[in-house]
Design a protein around this motif. Structure first.
Motif, PDB file in Angstrom:
ATOM      1  N   ASP A 179     -65.606 -16.712  11.456  1.00  0.00           N
ATOM      2  CA  ASP A 179     -66.852 -16.247  10.634  1.00  0.00           C
ATOM      3  C   ASP A 179     -67.761 -15.421  11.463  1.00  0.00           C
ATOM      4  OD1 ASP A 179     -66.133 -17.631   8.184  1.00  0.00           O
ATOM      5  OD2 ASP A 179     -67.019 -19.470   8.794  1.00  0.00           O
ATOM      6  N   THR A 180     -68.020 -16.020  12.836  1.00  0.00           N
ATOM      7  CA  THR A 180     -68.854 -15.062  13.625  1.00  0.00           C
ATOM      8  C   THR A 180     -68.172 -13.794  13.696  1.00  0.00           C
ATOM      9  OG1 THR A 180     -67.925 -16.091  15.665  1.00  0.00           O
ATOM     10  CG2 THR A 180     -69.963 -17.127  14.634  1.00  0.00           C
ATOM     11  N   TYR A 181     -66.911 -13.823  14.107  1.00  0.00           N
ATOM     12  CA  TYR A 181     -66.222 -12.556  14.368  1.00  0.00           C
ATOM     13  C   TYR A 181     -66.367 -11.643  12.864  1.00  0.00           C
ATOM     14  CZ  TYR A 181     -63.723 -13.310  18.598  1.00  0.00           C
ATOM     15  OH  TYR A 181     -63.330 -13.584  20.164  1.00  0.00           O
ATOM     16  N   ALA A 182     -66.096 -12.326  12.067  1.00  0.00           N
ATOM     17  CA  ALA A 182     -66.024 -11.434  10.659  1.00  0.00           C
ATOM     18  C   ALA A 182     -67.452 -10.801  10.468  1.00  0.00           C
ATOM     19  CB  ALA A 182     -65.749 -12.391   9.313  1.00  0.00           C
ATOM     20  N   CYS A 183     -68.510 -11.692  10.585  1.00  0.00           N
ATOM     21  CA  CYS A 183     -69.787 -10.962  10.422  1.00  0.00           C
ATOM     22  C   CYS A 183     -70.176  -9.879  11.241  1.00  0.00           C
ATOM     23  CB  CYS A 183     -70.767 -12.258  10.789  1.00  0.00           C
ATOM     24  SG  CYS A 183     -72.458 -11.750  10.470  1.00  0.00           S
ATOM     25  N   MET A 184     -69.771 -10.269  12.581  1.00  0.00           N
ATOM     26  CA  MET A 184     -70.008  -8.970  13.540  1.00  0.00           C
ATOM     27  C   MET A 184     -69.175  -7.558  13.336  1.00  0.00           C
ATOM     28  SD  MET A 184     -72.223  -8.442  16.083  1.00  0.00           S
ATOM     29  CE  MET A 184     -72.450  -6.669  15.518  1.00  0.00           C
ATOM     30  N   ILE A 185     -68.008  -7.933  12.807  1.00  0.00           N
ATOM     31  CA  ILE A 185     -67.028  -6.887  12.777  1.00  0.00           C
ATOM     32  C   ILE A 185     -67.573  -5.999  11.363  1.00  0.00           C
ATOM     33  CG2 ILE A 185     -64.623  -6.154  11.778  1.00  0.00           C
ATOM     34  CD1 ILE A 185     -63.842  -8.400  13.934  1.00  0.00           C
ATOM     35  N   SER A 186     -67.927  -6.756  10.254  1.00  0.00           N
ATOM     36  CA  SER A 186     -68.413  -6.213   9.222  1.00  0.00           C
ATOM     37  C   SER A 186     -69.634  -5.316   9.373  1.00  0.00           C
ATOM     38  CB  SER A 186     -68.746  -7.232   8.069  1.00  0.00           C
ATOM     39  OG  SER A 186     -69.787  -8.127   8.510  1.00  0.00           O
ATOM     40  N   ALA A 232     -56.479 -19.745  13.187  1.00  0.00           N
ATOM     41  CA  ALA A 232     -57.327 -20.407  12.276  1.00  0.00           C
ATOM     42  C   ALA A 232     -56.311 -20.237  10.902  1.00  0.00           C
ATOM     43  CB  ALA A 232     -58.601 -19.749  12.170  1.00  0.00           C
ATOM     44  N   PRO A 233     -56.397 -21.295  10.002  1.00  0.00           N
ATOM     45  CA  PRO A 233     -55.634 -21.121   8.843  1.00  0.00           C
ATOM     46  C   PRO A 233     -56.396 -20.278   7.733  1.00  0.00           C
ATOM     47  CG  PRO A 233     -57.074 -23.139   8.892  1.00  0.00           C
ATOM     48  CD  PRO A 233     -57.064 -22.632  10.169  1.00  0.00           C
ATOM     49  N   VAL A 234     -57.600 -19.750   8.030  1.00  0.00           N
ATOM     50  CA  VAL A 234     -58.408 -18.937   7.113  1.00  0.00           C
ATOM     51  C   VAL A 234     -58.124 -17.458   7.463  1.00  0.00           C
ATOM     52  CG1 VAL A 234     -59.427 -20.851   5.872  1.00  0.00           C
ATOM     53  CG2 VAL A 234     -60.561 -19.550   7.832  1.00  0.00           C
ATOM     54  N   LEU A 235     -57.716 -17.116   8.691  1.00  0.00           N
ATOM     55  CA  LEU A 235     -57.761 -15.836   9.185  1.00  0.00           C
ATOM     56  C   LEU A 235     -57.130 -14.870   8.236  1.00  0.00           C
ATOM     57  CD1 LEU A 235     -58.600 -14.153  11.496  1.00  0.00           C
ATOM     58  CD2 LEU A 235     -56.284 -14.697  12.586  1.00  0.00           C
ATOM     59  N   ASP A 236     -56.292 -15.184   7.629  1.00  0.00           N
ATOM     60  CA  ASP A 236     -55.577 -14.323   6.564  1.00  0.00           C
ATOM     61  C   ASP A 236     -56.631 -13.635   5.490  1.00  0.00           C
ATOM     62  OD1 ASP A 236     -53.352 -14.234   8.121  1.00  0.00           O
ATOM     63  OD2 ASP A 236     -52.121 -15.358   6.496  1.00  0.00           O
ATOM     64  N   LYS A 237     -57.009 -14.895   5.008  1.00  0.00           N
ATOM     65  CA  LYS A 237     -58.108 -14.523   3.638  1.00  0.00           C
ATOM     66  C   LYS A 237     -59.422 -13.882   4.286  1.00  0.00           C
ATOM     67  CE  LYS A 237     -60.914 -16.997   0.464  1.00  0.00           C
ATOM     68  NZ  LYS A 237     -62.046 -16.247   0.757  1.00  0.00           N
ATOM     69  N   ILE A 238     -59.675 -14.356   5.519  1.00  0.00           N
ATOM     70  CA  ILE A 238     -60.843 -13.313   6.068  1.00  0.00           C
ATOM     71  C   ILE A 238     -60.888 -11.993   6.321  1.00  0.00           C
ATOM     72  CG2 ILE A 238     -62.589 -13.074   7.960  1.00  0.00           C
ATOM     73  CD1 ILE A 238     -63.436 -15.645   6.464  1.00  0.00           C
ATOM     74  N   LEU A 239     -59.631 -11.597   6.793  1.00  0.00           N
ATOM     75  CA  LEU A 239     -59.354 -10.343   7.059  1.00  0.00           C
ATOM     76  C   LEU A 239     -59.121  -9.703   5.929  1.00  0.00           C
ATOM     77  CD1 LEU A 239     -56.675 -10.742   9.999  1.00  0.00           C
ATOM     78  CD2 LEU A 239     -58.899  -9.692  10.080  1.00  0.00           C
ATOM     79  N   ASN A 240     -58.418 -10.034   4.579  1.00  0.00           N
ATOM     80  CA  ASN A 240     -58.456  -9.597   3.455  1.00  0.00           C
ATOM     81  C   ASN A 240     -59.906  -9.250   2.817  1.00  0.00           C
ATOM     82  OD1 ASN A 240     -55.325  -8.946   2.709  1.00  0.00           O
ATOM     83  ND2 ASN A 240     -55.617 -11.220   3.294  1.00  0.00           N
ATOM     84  N   ASP A 241     -60.612 -10.165   3.034  1.00  0.00           N
ATOM     85  CA  ASP A 241     -62.112  -9.999   2.732  1.00  0.00           C
ATOM     86  C   ASP A 241     -62.854  -8.845   3.480  1.00  0.00           C
ATOM     87  OD1 ASP A 241     -61.724 -11.930   0.957  1.00  0.00           O
ATOM     88  OD2 ASP A 241     -62.668 -13.392   2.153  1.00  0.00           O
TER      89      ASP A 241
END
Length: 720
Positions: free
Chosen positions: A91-98, A121-130
C-alpha cells in the motif's frame, strides 16, 4: 552497574549520530520550489515528529495521500525506509508510485517498482493492476507500461483489462503505430493472453497507420487466438475500408458480420449507416435500418436525413417517402435537407404536383424546398407552371430573394428581358434588393441579345454597390465589348472582377488578350494575363502565342524573354509552333544561349523544328561556337528524313571540329556518308588535319556564360 549505564549512554549516542547522518543524507532531496528550502525543512521536521512515535504503514499511507508536495512525500517515504523497525507494504509503495507516476517521474518510480515486486504479498498482483488502471486514467501510458514491465520481470500476473486500458489510451491519443506496437509487445512478454478488445485496439492502430491489409490479416487470425469478432471489430474495419475507397470490401465484411450473427451495438449503427449512405449503398443502409428497428433502436434526425438522401439519390422515392413518414410518426422533426432531398427526387422524376402536395401535407415553412421545386421546373417543367407555382408560393410568404432570382434567371435564359426587368421591379417593391445573381442574369441576357452597351451600364450600376457578376456573365460582357472593339471598357470590367478574385473563362481571356495586343496595349495584355492566372484562369497556348506575335511585331525581345520565364514558372506546356517561334526569336547575339537551351528542351519533349528554324539555328550556333551545346539534339533531328542537307551537315561537322569535339563530329560524318553525301573541300581539309588558317569567328566572352540577371536564371532552371 556503572558499566551498564555507560553502555546505554554509548548506544544512545550511536543512535543519535545515526539518525543525524540519515537526516543529512535525505535532506539533500530538493525541496518544493514554491515553499522554499527553509519552509521545506520545517515541514519535513514537523512530519517526522508526528510520525516518529507512531510510524505505521496505514498512517504513512494517509500522510502521503494528504500531502500535495511530491518532494516532501518522497523524503518522508525514504526516511521511513531507513527506520529499522519499519517495513513498507504494498500500500505504501503503491501510494508513492502513483504520486510519482502522476507527474512522470519515471526514474524514482522504476526504482520503487523494483523494490515493490520483490515483496511476498498475496495482493501484489491486484495492486499492480490497479496502478496500471490509475495511471491509464491519468493518461500516463508510458508510466503504466513501466508498471507492466516490472510486473513481468517479477513474474507477476497482469490482467488483460488493465493492459487494454493502456492500449486504448495510446490509440485514442493518436500516439502512432510504433509506441502502440512497443506496448503490445511488452504485454505479450508479460504472458497476458489477448481478448477481443485487445485485438480490436491492435486492428484500430493498424488501420489508423494505413496498414489496412495487416489489419485484415489480424482479423482473419482472431479465431486462432480463440477470439470472436464483435460489433466494435466490424465497425473499425468497415470505417477504415470506406475511408480508403474500398467500400466494396466493406460490404463483404458487413455480409460476413450478418452471417456470424454478430449483433451491432448503438455505436455501430450511428457510425456505419452514414458511411453506407455516403458511399451510395442503399441496400445495406436499408438493411441496417431494419436491424435497428428489430433491436428497438430509433434513428435520430441526422441518420434519417442521411438514409433518405441516399434513397432519393438512387431514385427510390417510395422507400424514401415511407422512411420519411416513419420518421415523423416517431415524433422526429425532419431537417430542412430532408425536405430538400425528397422534393428534388420528385422533380427528377417530373412529379411536380406530388412534390407540391408533399410540401403542403407536411406544412413546410422553410423556403429552400420550394426553391428546389422552382429550379426543377426550370429544368424539366414549363415556364407557365413555374410562374404559377411561384405566385402561389409568394402569396403564402414562402419565397425569398433566391426564389425571385430563379424565376428572373429563367426569363433571362428565354431571352425575355422585358419580363425579367418587370420581375426585378416587383422584387424591389417586395423589399428584396437585387444581388449579384440578379445582375448576372440580366447582363447575360443583354449580352446574348447583343445589347452590350446596356449590359455595360448595368455592370456599372452593380459595381456602385460593390457587387460582382458571375464568371459566365462577365466573360460574355468582355467578349462582347472586344467584338465591338471597346477594349478599354473590356479591360475595366476585367480588372474590376480580377481584383475581387473572380475568374474569367479561357475563351474570353484569349479574346481580350488578342484585342489588347491589336490595340497596341501589349504591356496591359501581359499584366492582365498575370492577373488572370492569379485568379485561377488557365491560359491557353493561343493566349501566349498572341502575346508572342505582338512582341515580335514590336521587336521587344526582352519582354518576350520575360514572358517565357513566366510561362516556365507557371508550368505551361509549349507546343511545336510556340517552340519554333521562340527559338527563332532568341537567335540573337544577346539571347543565343537561351535559344540553345530552348532547342534542347524542344527536342527532349518530342518536338521537331521546322526546316527554316532548324537551318537558322545551325548557322547561328556555328557562328557563336555553340554547336557542342546542342549536338545531341542536332543528332536526333538530322536522323529524321528530310531534315538534313549536305550544306547543314558540313556546317555541323566543321563547327564541332573547330570547337574541339571531333568524336561528336564523327557521328554526324557517319550519318552523312550513310546518305551518300561527301564532305565539301573545307570540311575535308579539317578532317584530314590540313587547316588552311581559316579560323572560325570568335565569340565575345559574354556569350560563354549565362547572364546573372533574374530572367536568365529562371530560364536556365526551367530549360535544363
Amino acid at each position: 552497574m556503572a558499566l551498564k549505564v555507560a553502555s546505554c549512554i554509548w548506544f544512545s549516542r550511536l543512535r543519535l549520530l545515526s539518525s543525524r547522518l540519515t537526516y543529512c543524507s535525505f535532506s539533500d532531496v530538493p525541496a518544493s520550489r514554491d515553499s522554499g528550502g527553509t519552509a521545506g525543512s520545517t515541514e519535513f521536521e514537523s512530519a517526522i515528529r508526528s510520525l516518529k512515535n507512531n510510524l505505521q504503514p496505514e498512517i504513512l499511507t494517509r500522510f502521503l495521500d494528504s500531502t500535495s508536495d511530491l518532494n516532501l512525500s518522497l523524503r518522508i517515504f525514504k526516511w521511513a525506509s531507513s527506520q529499522r523497525m519499519f517495513a513498507h507494504t504494498v500500500d505504501t509503495y503503491a501510494c508513492m508510485i502513483s504520486k510519482l507516476g502522476g507527474v512522470g517521474n519515471c526514474d524514482e518510480m522504476d526504482s520503487l517498482l523494483k523494490e515493490m515486486v520483490k515483496l511476498n504479498a498475496p495482493v501484489l498482483d491486484k495492486i499492480l493492476n490497479d496502478l496500471v488502471q490509475f495511471l491509464s486514467n491519468k493518461n500516463r501510458f508510458d508510466e503504466a507500461l513501466l508498471v507492466i514491465q516490472n510486473a513481468c520481470s517479477g513474474k507477476l500476473k497482469m490482467s488483460v483489462s488493465s493492459c487494454n486500458a493502456v492500449l486504448c489510451g495510446l490509440v485514442k491519443e493518436g500516439r502512432g503505430l510504433r509506441p502502440f506496437i512497443r506496448a503490445y509487445m511488452e504485454i505479450v512478454k508479460a504472458g497476458v493472453l489477448p481478448d477481443v478488445e485487445t485485438l480490436n485496439w491492435l486492428i484500430e492502430a493498424l488501420c489508423e497507420a494505413g496498414k489496412l491489409d495487416l489489419a485484415l490479416i489480424q482479423f482473419d487470425r482472431m479465431s486462432k487466438k480463440r477470439c470472436t469478432p464483435n460489433s466494435h471489430t466490424f465497425k473499425i474495419l468497415i470505417k477504415a475500408l470506406c475511408s480508403h475507397g474500398r467500400s466494396g470490401e466493406s460490404i463483404e465484411l458487413f455480409e460476413k458480420m450478418v452471417q456470424l450473427r454478430c449483433i451491432p451495438d448503438g455505436c455501430f449503427y450511428v457510425q456505419v449507416l452514414p458511411l453506407f449512405c455516403k458511399f451510395n449503398k442503399p441496400k445495406e443502409a436499408s438493411k441496417l435500418h431494419q436491424m435497428m428497428k428489430q433491436d428497438s433502436l430509433q434513428l435520430d434526425p441526422h441518420l434519417y436525413s442521411a438514409l433518405i438522401k441516399c434513397l432519393c439519390e438512387n431514385q427510390l422515392l417510395d422507400d424514401a417517402v415511407t422512411t420519411f413518414k416513419e420518421m415523423t410518426a416517431s415524433g422526429q422533426a425532419p431537417l430542412t435537407d430532408t425536405y430538400v432531398n425528397v422534393v428534388d427526387c420528385y422533380c427528377t422524376l417530373s412529379q411536380f404536383h406530388k412534390a407540391v402536395s408533399f410540401l403542403e401535407e407536411n406544412d413546410v415553412a422553410e423556403t429552400e424546398p420550394y426553391n428546389v421545386l422552382l429550379r426543377g421546373l426550370c429544368v424539366t417543367g414549363s415556364l407557365r407552371d413555374l410562374v404559377s407555382y411561384f405566385e402561389k408560393f409568394r402569396t403564402r410568404g414562402l419565397v425569398d430573394r433566391r426564389s425571385w432570382n430563379i424565376v428572373i434567371a429563367q426569363f433571362c435564359n428565354e431571352g425575355n428581358i422585358r419580363r425579367a426587368l418587370e420581375l426585378i421591379g416587383r422584387m424591389t417593391v417586395s423589399s428584396f434588393t437585387a444581388d449579384e445573381s440578379t445582375y448576372s442574369s440580366a447582363v447575360s441576357c443583354y449580352c446574348r441579345l447583343g445589347f452590350y452597351r446596356t449590359a455595360l451600364d448595368l455592370f456599372r450600376r452593380a459595381s456602385v454597390s460593390n457587387l460582382v457578376l458571375n464568371s459566365e456573365s462577365f466573360s460574355q460582357l468582355i467578349e462582347g465589348l472586344c467584338h465591338m472593339e471597346r477594349i478599354q471598357e473590356a479591360a475595366e470590367v476585367f480588372k474590376y472582377h480580377c481584383k475581387r478574385g473572380c475568374s474569367l473563362t479561357s475563351k474570353a481571356l484569349d479574346i481580350l488578350i488578342e484585342g489588347s495586343c491589336m490595340a497596341g496595349m501589349i504591356r496591359d495584355a501581359i499584366r492582365m494575363r498575370s492577373l488572370a492566372v492569379c485568379t485561377g484562369t488557365s491560359c491557353t497556348l493561343s493566349t501566349y502565342n498572341t502575346i508572342i506575335h505582338a512582341l515580335l511585331h514590336l521587336k521587344k525581345e526582352k519582354d518576350l524573354l520575360l514572358l517565357l520565364a513566366q510561362m516556365l514558372m507557371e508550368g505551361c506546356l509549349l507546343d511545336s509552333y510556340t517552340y519554333n517561334v521562340l527559338v527563332r526569336c532568341f537567335l540573337t547575339k544577346e539571347t543565343i544561349l537561351e535559344a540553345a537551351l530552348l532547342f534542347n528542351k524542344m527536342v527532349n519533349n518530342g518536338f521537331v523544328p521546322d526546316q527554316e528554324t532548324f537551318e537558322l539555328l545551325v548557322c547561328d550556333m556555328a557562328v557563336f561556337s555553340l554547336l557542342s551545346r546542342v549536338s545531341e539534339s542536332l543528332l536526333k533531328v538530322v536522323s529524321i528524313d528530310g531534315m538534313a542537307s549536305p550544306r547543314i551537315s558540313n556546317i555541323i561537322i566543321y563547327g564541332l571540329i573547330k570547337e574541339g569535339f571531333k568524336s561528336e563530329a564523327c557521328k554526324f560524318l557517319d550519318q552523312m556518308l550513310d546518305k551518300g553525301w561527301v564532305p565539301d573541300s573545307k570540311t575535308h581539309r579539317v578532317l584530314v588535319g590540313t587547316i588552311d588558317g581559316e579560323e572560325a569567328r570568335e565569340v565575345d566572352n559574354a556569350f560563354q556564360t549565362a547572364d546573372d540577371d533574374t530572367v536568365s536564371n529562371i530560364l536556365l532552371e526551367g530549360l535544363e
